[in-house]
Design an enzyme around this catalytic site. Structure first.
Site, PDB file in Angstrom:
ATOM      1  N   ASP A  33       0.833  -1.016  -0.061  1.00  0.00           N
ATOM      2  CA  ASP A  33      -0.180   0.198   0.120  1.00  0.00           C
ATOM      3  C   ASP A  33       0.785   1.183  -0.004  1.00  0.00           C
ATOM      4  O   ASP A  33       1.990   1.425   0.509  1.00  0.00           O
ATOM      5  CB  ASP A  33      -0.836   0.041   1.040  1.00  0.00           C
ATOM      6  CG  ASP A  33      -2.338   0.794   1.035  1.00  0.00           C
ATOM      7  OD1 ASP A  33      -2.195   1.862   0.732  1.00  0.00           O
ATOM      8  OD2 ASP A  33      -3.377   0.083   1.002  1.00  0.00           O
ATOM      9  N   VAL A  59       2.106   0.655  -6.318  1.00  0.00           N
ATOM     10  CA  VAL A  59       1.826  -0.559  -7.299  1.00  0.00           C
ATOM     11  C   VAL A  59       2.090  -0.089  -8.927  1.00  0.00           C
ATOM     12  O   VAL A  59       2.593  -0.818  -9.681  1.00  0.00           O
ATOM     13  CB  VAL A  59       0.876  -1.181  -7.179  1.00  0.00           C
ATOM     14  CG1 VAL A  59       0.697  -1.975  -5.651  1.00  0.00           C
ATOM     15  CG2 VAL A  59      -0.584  -0.498  -7.645  1.00  0.00           C
ATOM     16  N   SER A  80      -6.906   0.743  -4.955  1.00  0.00           N
ATOM     17  CA  SER A  80      -7.599   1.984  -5.992  1.00  0.00           C
ATOM     18  C   SER A  80      -8.444   2.845  -5.022  1.00  0.00           C
ATOM     19  O   SER A  80      -9.053   2.276  -4.197  1.00  0.00           O
ATOM     20  CB  SER A  80      -8.399   1.297  -7.030  1.00  0.00           C
ATOM     21  OG  SER A  80      -9.261   2.409  -7.612  1.00  0.00           O
ATOM     22  N   ALA A 119      -9.904  -6.726  -8.431  1.00  0.00           N
ATOM     23  CA  ALA A 119     -11.230  -5.926  -7.635  1.00  0.00           C
ATOM     24  C   ALA A 119     -11.651  -4.957  -8.644  1.00  0.00           C
ATOM     25  O   ALA A 119     -11.191  -3.865  -8.940  1.00  0.00           O
ATOM     26  CB  ALA A 119     -10.678  -5.304  -6.546  1.00  0.00           C
ATOM     27  N   TYR A 150     -12.668   6.478 -13.179  1.00  0.00           N
ATOM     28  CA  TYR A 150     -12.812   5.238 -12.097  1.00  0.00           C
ATOM     29  C   TYR A 150     -13.367   4.135 -12.977  1.00  0.00           C
ATOM     30  O   TYR A 150     -12.946   3.105 -13.274  1.00  0.00           O
ATOM     31  CB  TYR A 150     -13.733   5.456 -10.836  1.00  0.00           C
ATOM     32  CG  TYR A 150     -13.896   4.427 -10.121  1.00  0.00           C
ATOM     33  CD1 TYR A 150     -12.909   3.887  -9.351  1.00  0.00           C
ATOM     34  CD2 TYR A 150     -14.921   3.748  -9.647  1.00  0.00           C
ATOM     35  CE1 TYR A 150     -12.999   2.859  -8.219  1.00  0.00           C
ATOM     36  CE2 TYR A 150     -15.303   2.851  -8.612  1.00  0.00           C
ATOM     37  CZ  TYR A 150     -14.184   2.304  -8.143  1.00  0.00           C
ATOM     38  OH  TYR A 150     -14.431   1.278  -7.125  1.00  0.00           O
ATOM     39  N   TYR A 164      -4.683 -11.244 -20.696  1.00  0.00           N
ATOM     40  CA  TYR A 164      -3.699 -12.033 -19.869  1.00  0.00           C
ATOM     41  C   TYR A 164      -4.064 -13.676 -19.749  1.00  0.00           C
ATOM     42  O   TYR A 164      -3.331 -14.447 -20.080  1.00  0.00           O
ATOM     43  CB  TYR A 164      -3.314 -11.561 -18.683  1.00  0.00           C
ATOM     44  CG  TYR A 164      -2.077 -10.676 -18.562  1.00  0.00           C
ATOM     45  CD1 TYR A 164      -2.268  -9.306 -19.329  1.00  0.00           C
ATOM     46  CD2 TYR A 164      -0.944 -10.841 -18.170  1.00  0.00           C
ATOM     47  CE1 TYR A 164      -1.194  -8.665 -19.561  1.00  0.00           C
ATOM     48  CE2 TYR A 164      -0.041 -10.092 -17.888  1.00  0.00           C
ATOM     49  CZ  TYR A 164       0.088  -8.872 -18.763  1.00  0.00           C
ATOM     50  OH  TYR A 164       1.058  -8.006 -18.626  1.00  0.00           O
TER      51      TYR A 164
HETATM   52  P1  NAD Z   1      -9.850   2.312   0.036  1.00  0.00           P
HETATM   53  O1  NAD Z   1      -9.490   3.730  -0.433  1.00  0.00           O
HETATM   54  O2  NAD Z   1     -10.255   2.031   1.434  1.00  0.00           O
HETATM   55  O3  NAD Z   1      -8.733   1.193   0.003  1.00  0.00           O
HETATM   56  C1  NAD Z   1      -7.944   1.482  -1.130  1.00  0.00           C
HETATM   57  C2  NAD Z   1      -6.293   1.202  -0.768  1.00  0.00           C
HETATM   58  O4  NAD Z   1      -5.445   1.274  -1.991  1.00  0.00           O
HETATM   59  C3  NAD Z   1      -5.680   2.013   0.162  1.00  0.00           C
HETATM   60  O5  NAD Z   1      -5.126   1.845   1.351  1.00  0.00           O
HETATM   61  C4  NAD Z   1      -4.922   3.070  -0.982  1.00  0.00           C
HETATM   62  O6  NAD Z   1      -4.058   3.809  -0.116  1.00  0.00           O
HETATM   63  C5  NAD Z   1      -4.434   1.960  -1.560  1.00  0.00           C
HETATM   64  N1  NAD Z   1      -3.805   2.349  -2.945  1.00  0.00           N
HETATM   65  C6  NAD Z   1      -4.272   3.243  -3.957  1.00  0.00           C
HETATM   66  N2  NAD Z   1      -3.624   3.445  -4.895  1.00  0.00           N
HETATM   67  C7  NAD Z   1      -2.570   2.503  -4.434  1.00  0.00           C
HETATM   68  C8  NAD Z   1      -1.289   2.556  -5.508  1.00  0.00           C
HETATM   69  N3  NAD Z   1      -0.834   3.163  -6.696  1.00  0.00           N
HETATM   70  N4  NAD Z   1      -0.178   1.825  -5.014  1.00  0.00           N
HETATM   71  C9  NAD Z   1      -0.386   1.161  -3.644  1.00  0.00           C
HETATM   72  N5  NAD Z   1      -1.715   1.277  -2.929  1.00  0.00           N
HETATM   73  C10 NAD Z   1      -2.568   2.178  -3.548  1.00  0.00           C
HETATM   74  O7  NAD Z   1     -11.105   1.735  -0.845  1.00  0.00           O
HETATM   75  P2  NAD Z   1     -11.673   0.156  -0.700  1.00  0.00           P
HETATM   76  O8  NAD Z   1     -13.163   0.705  -0.657  1.00  0.00           O
HETATM   77  O9  NAD Z   1     -11.167  -0.617   0.578  1.00  0.00           O
HETATM   78  O10 NAD Z   1     -11.565  -0.549  -2.084  1.00  0.00           O
HETATM   79  C11 NAD Z   1     -10.949  -1.624  -2.425  1.00  0.00           C
HETATM   80  C12 NAD Z   1     -11.059  -1.973  -3.654  1.00  0.00           C
HETATM   81  O11 NAD Z   1     -12.306  -2.452  -3.743  1.00  0.00           O
HETATM   82  C13 NAD Z   1     -10.767  -0.913  -4.737  1.00  0.00           C
HETATM   83  O12 NAD Z   1     -10.235  -1.568  -5.907  1.00  0.00           O
HETATM   84  C14 NAD Z   1     -12.069  -0.389  -5.190  1.00  0.00           C
HETATM   85  O13 NAD Z   1     -12.214  -0.209  -6.252  1.00  0.00           O
HETATM   86  C15 NAD Z   1     -12.979  -1.891  -4.918  1.00  0.00           C
HETATM   87  N6  NAD Z   1     -14.418  -1.484  -4.648  1.00  0.00           N
HETATM   88  C16 NAD Z   1     -14.806  -1.162  -3.250  1.00  0.00           C
HETATM   89  C17 NAD Z   1     -16.036  -0.769  -3.375  1.00  0.00           C
HETATM   90  C18 NAD Z   1     -16.569  -0.369  -1.802  1.00  0.00           C
HETATM   91  O14 NAD Z   1     -18.061  -0.062  -1.624  1.00  0.00           O
HETATM   92  N7  NAD Z   1     -15.971  -0.273  -1.032  1.00  0.00           N
HETATM   93  C19 NAD Z   1     -17.022  -1.122  -4.061  1.00  0.00           C
HETATM   94  C20 NAD Z   1     -16.592  -1.242  -5.295  1.00  0.00           C
HETATM   95  C21 NAD Z   1     -15.310  -1.887  -5.777  1.00  0.00           C
END
Ligand code: NAD
Ligand code: UDP
Length: 318
Positions: A33, A59, A80, A119, A150, A164
């Site tokens: 992260d 990443v 993300s 994800a 997004y 892939y």
């Molecule tokens: P979040 O923002 O709490 O967590 C995302 C994490 O990714 C954070 O810790 C952030 O620091 C890290 N991150 C972002 N860009 C990065 C990079 N370039 N390198 C390393 N770390 C990086 O969001 P979340 O709600 O936990 O979402 C997690 C995943 O699930 C995401 O891919 C999101 O798109 C997907 N998602 C979440 C939801 C939801 O309702 N929470 C819904 C649909 C999809």
């Protein structure tokens, strides 16, 4: 399968719960992260575990060779920004983590001979014309609107993941996550559940964008994580794309009413202008998840909201 998983976005809301789920099941976990939408606080309960390692890195730029000695059998790309406020503020970071970041993590999985899980999101369906949304629906996304950074980068992430698979025969899986809520959401992340609970606990009006008739289907984080865990670990699911969410659909106004009932300090509702391209409705068709993962949500909305409110009370010290 060796129990060694790399999880990107490990310090995030969903990612940190997912790390816990894998540790509980006896896996070695390497979390990555860069904390752009989280803080190390989410890792507090995890970092003492001897089977957990953490690398602070972006990443998008990460040198994958530096991780090869971990020999992962599974790579999960969860990193993300996910809240609309976050991806409006960080449009380029959002596009890069889901495009270049996904390619980088696919290359890591390929080089390691590991399974890969991407994800994705219900946002790939955009403002849906089919309701509820099955995995076979291709979506209705505005490619140049503010949400496109997004939606379109997640669609690219899905496309390159499947490329892939076709090109290299890799075992890949895609999870389309619907709105998830629960402890470890950031207080100020701008999503509706965190906004409403924070506003209610601090005696403010709940801000509804538009008239509140838009719908969402909210899943509690432990349910979402269990669905993702099963999709990632079950055998024989190569190339599968699966919705994970709770089909109990409600309007944003109804959500506000429930939270005002659970938090009596709430000061009513304030209606604000609608946000551009806000999907009018959203509800997962989870038939596929029920069939192939033997999974369905267990936590009803009010129960999940009560746990989330307790967490926010502790964080906000109200
Ligand atoms: P979040 O923002 O709490 O967590 C995302 C994490 O990714 C954070 O810790 C952030 O620091 C890290 N991150 C972002 N860009 C990065 C990079 N370039 N390198 C390393 N770390 C990086 O969001 P979340 O709600 O936990 O979402 C997690 C995943 O699930 C995401 O891919 C999101 O798109 C997907 N998602 C979440 C939801 C939801 O309702 N929470 C819904 C649909 C999809
Ligand atoms: N929303 C709202 N008030 C807020 C935050 C969000 O009315 O303070 C609405 C938003 O316009 C959307 C829904 O709640 O219709 C869900 O928004 P969120 O940002 O949580 O997630 P989305 O599903 O849009 O990604």
């Amino acid at each position: 399968m060796q129990k060694r998983v790399i999880i990107t976005g490990a310090a995030g809301f969903v990612g940190s719960h997912l790390v816990e789920r894998f540790l509980e099941d006896g896996w070695e976990v390497l979390g990555i992260d860069n904390f752009i939408t989280s803080t190390p606080e989410n890792l507090r309960s995890i970092e003492q575990n001897p089977r957990f390692r953490f690398v602070e890195a972006d990443v998008v730029k990460l040198d994958i060779d530096s991780l090869m000695d971990f020999e992962p059998s599974l790579v999960m790309h969860m990193a993300s920004p996910a809240s609309p406020v976050d991806y409006f503020n960080m449009p380029i970071e959002t596009m890069l983590v889901n495009s270049t970041g996904t390619k980088n993590m696919l290359d890591l999985a390929k080089k390691s001979g590991a399974r890969f899980l991407f994800a994705s999101t219900s946002e790939v369906y955009g403002d849906p014309e089919i309701h509820p949304q099955p995995e076979t629906y291709w979506g209705n996304v505005n490619p140049i609107g503010p949400r496109a950074v997004y939606d379109e980068s997640k669609r690219y992430g899905e496309a390159i993941t499947m490329a892939y698979r076709r090109l290299y025969g890799m075992d890949v899986r895609i999870v389309r996550i619907f709105n998830t809520y629960g402890p470890r959401m950031r207080v100020n992340d701008g999503r509706v559940v965190s906004n409403f609970i924070t506003q209610a606990l601090t005696g403010k009006k709940l801000t509804i964008y538009g008239d509140g008739s838009q719908t969402r289907s909210f899943g509690y984080v432990t349910d979402t994580v269990e669905g993702i865990f099963r999709l990632a670990t079950y055998e024989g699911l190569e190339g599968e794309v699966v919705n994970i969410g709770n089909p109990a659909e409600i309007t944003v106004k109804e959500l506000a009413d429930i939270i005002m009932k659970l938090v009596p300090t709430a000061a009513g509702i304030e209606y604000l202008p609608p946000v551009p391209d806000d999907p009018r409705k959203r509800r997962p068709d989870i038939t596929k998840a029920m069939n192939i993962l033997k999974w369905k949500p267990q936590v009803p909305l009010e129960e999940g909201l009560k746990k989330t409110i307790d967490y926010f009370r502790r964080v906000l010290k109200t």
